[in-house]
Design a protein around this motif. Structure first.
Motif, PDB file in Angstrom:
ATOM      1  N   TRP A  41       0.704  -1.284  -0.092  1.00 23.96           N
ATOM      2  CA  TRP A  41      -0.026  -0.185   0.043  1.00 23.96           C
ATOM      3  C   TRP A  41       0.718   1.228   0.028  1.00 23.96           C
ATOM      4  O   TRP A  41       0.394   2.337  -0.709  1.00 23.96           O
ATOM      5  CB  TRP A  41      -0.788  -0.133   1.196  1.00 23.96           C
ATOM      6  N   PHE A  67     -11.630   4.942  -0.369  1.00 25.24           N
ATOM      7  CA  PHE A  67     -10.957   4.365   1.027  1.00 25.24           C
ATOM      8  C   PHE A  67     -11.502   4.819   2.113  1.00 25.24           C
ATOM      9  O   PHE A  67     -12.099   5.885   2.055  1.00 25.24           O
ATOM     10  CB  PHE A  67      -9.472   4.969   0.652  1.00 25.24           C
ATOM     11  N   GLU A  71      -7.477   5.690   5.846  1.00 26.35           N
ATOM     12  CA  GLU A  71      -6.685   4.679   5.151  1.00 26.35           C
ATOM     13  C   GLU A  71      -5.595   5.560   4.241  1.00 26.35           C
ATOM     14  O   GLU A  71      -4.414   5.136   4.188  1.00 26.35           O
ATOM     15  CB  GLU A  71      -7.487   3.899   4.186  1.00 26.35           C
ATOM     16  N   LEU A 202     -11.992  -3.536   6.866  1.00 29.64           N
ATOM     17  CA  LEU A 202     -12.524  -2.292   7.705  1.00 29.64           C
ATOM     18  C   LEU A 202     -13.089  -2.677   9.077  1.00 29.64           C
ATOM     19  O   LEU A 202     -13.761  -3.841   8.964  1.00 29.64           O
ATOM     20  CB  LEU A 202     -13.173  -1.189   6.945  1.00 29.64           C
TER      21      LEU A 202
END
Length: 277
Positions: A41, A67, A71, A202
């Motif tokens: 990421w 997102f 994030e 999440l």
């Protein structure tokens, strides 16, 4: 030159498999790792946001749209302590070209790839940039001259152009970024949608809030499946996305468009096969 029939959906099917080298091939990740990134990421946010330069995380969050809270901020601006936007874009391009050469190498022998890159570049530079933040960032970069690089860059520009229009379509239907993932998951037959790979990590409380909001609006039912109104909303979003993605192809004549489709078909098919393995 407007075409008699909409072409954006067909061109999406042909360009998206090529652009997905950014995300599915090993080489781009390896190129970003060589810059010093130790996780996917960090490299993703550095590479994809590089055309913006060193902008605040909130700007990238708004442009990327889908997102979860915080994030983007976990990676930006932190990544610019490891490399520069210029180096990140160059590494991403290098990795993508290596991936494409590995996957498509033998198909380039016919000589069609340079012409495909030329036509795709013509299309990708034919649309207005107003209201297209991601697309405008890529359009501001120098256009590569080497055919492999040109093919990748043009496909990437068209992907982000379409993505900018998709955000417009989502906003017009008051669908947030996480809600968009839920609708896409259900459209793909994934149930429960909270298990979808882009959102499953999440917090459960956040996902419950997202699902609750969609239920309150009548877009999903008590079992978490699309209602008729949810299906209609998703269909309107996709139709508007296609309509807003037409502009680049207006820059091609009908003959050029037909030629481009013919040239891209084997390239897209090969990439799709690679991503399906």
């Amino acid at each position: 030159m407007p075409h008699a029939q909409p072409v954006a959906r067909r061109m999406f099917d042909l360009t998206e498999p090529i652009a997905l080298v950014n995300f599915f091939a090993d080489e781009p990740n390896e190129a970003m790792a060589e810059l010093g990134f130790d996780n996917y990421w960090d490299g993703y946010f550095a590479g994809r946001s590089a055309p913006f330069g060193r902008v605040p995380a909130a700007v990238v969050d708004a442009a990327f749209y889908n997102f979860g809270p915080g994030e983007v901020a976990r990676h930006l601006p932190k990544v610019w302590g490891t490399t520069t936007p210029e180096a990140a874009h160059a590494a991403r391009e290098r990795g993508c070209l290596e991936g494409l050469r590995r996957i498509l190498g033998d198909l380039a022998g016919s000589g069609g790839l340079p012409r495909a890159a030329e036509l795709l570049a013509k299309a990708s530079t034919s649309a207005p940039v107003h209201g297209r933040v991601m697309y405008a960032g890529l359009r501001a970069l120098p256009l590569p001259t080497e055919p492999w690089a040109l093919l990748w860059h043009a496909a990437n520009m068209l992907r982000e152009h379409r993505g900018d229009g998709h955000v417009v379509a989502l906003v017009s239907e008051r669908i947030g970024g996480l809600e968009a993932h839920v609708l896409s998951a259900l459209d793909m037959g994934i149930h429960p949608p909270e298990s979808f790979g882009r959102i499953h990590h999440l917090p459960a409380t956040l996902l419950a809030e997202v699902m609750g909001g969609l239920r309150d609006r009548g877009l999903v039912d008590t079992e978490g499946r699309l209602t008729p109104e949810g299906r209609a909303t998703k269909d309107r979003i996709e139709a508007l996305t296609d309509a807003l993605a037409e502009a680049p192809y207006d820059g091609l004549t009908p003959a050029e468009l037909d030629e481009l489709v013919t040239l891209l078909e084997p390239l897209a098919r090969r990439c799709q096969e690679a991503w399906s393995e």
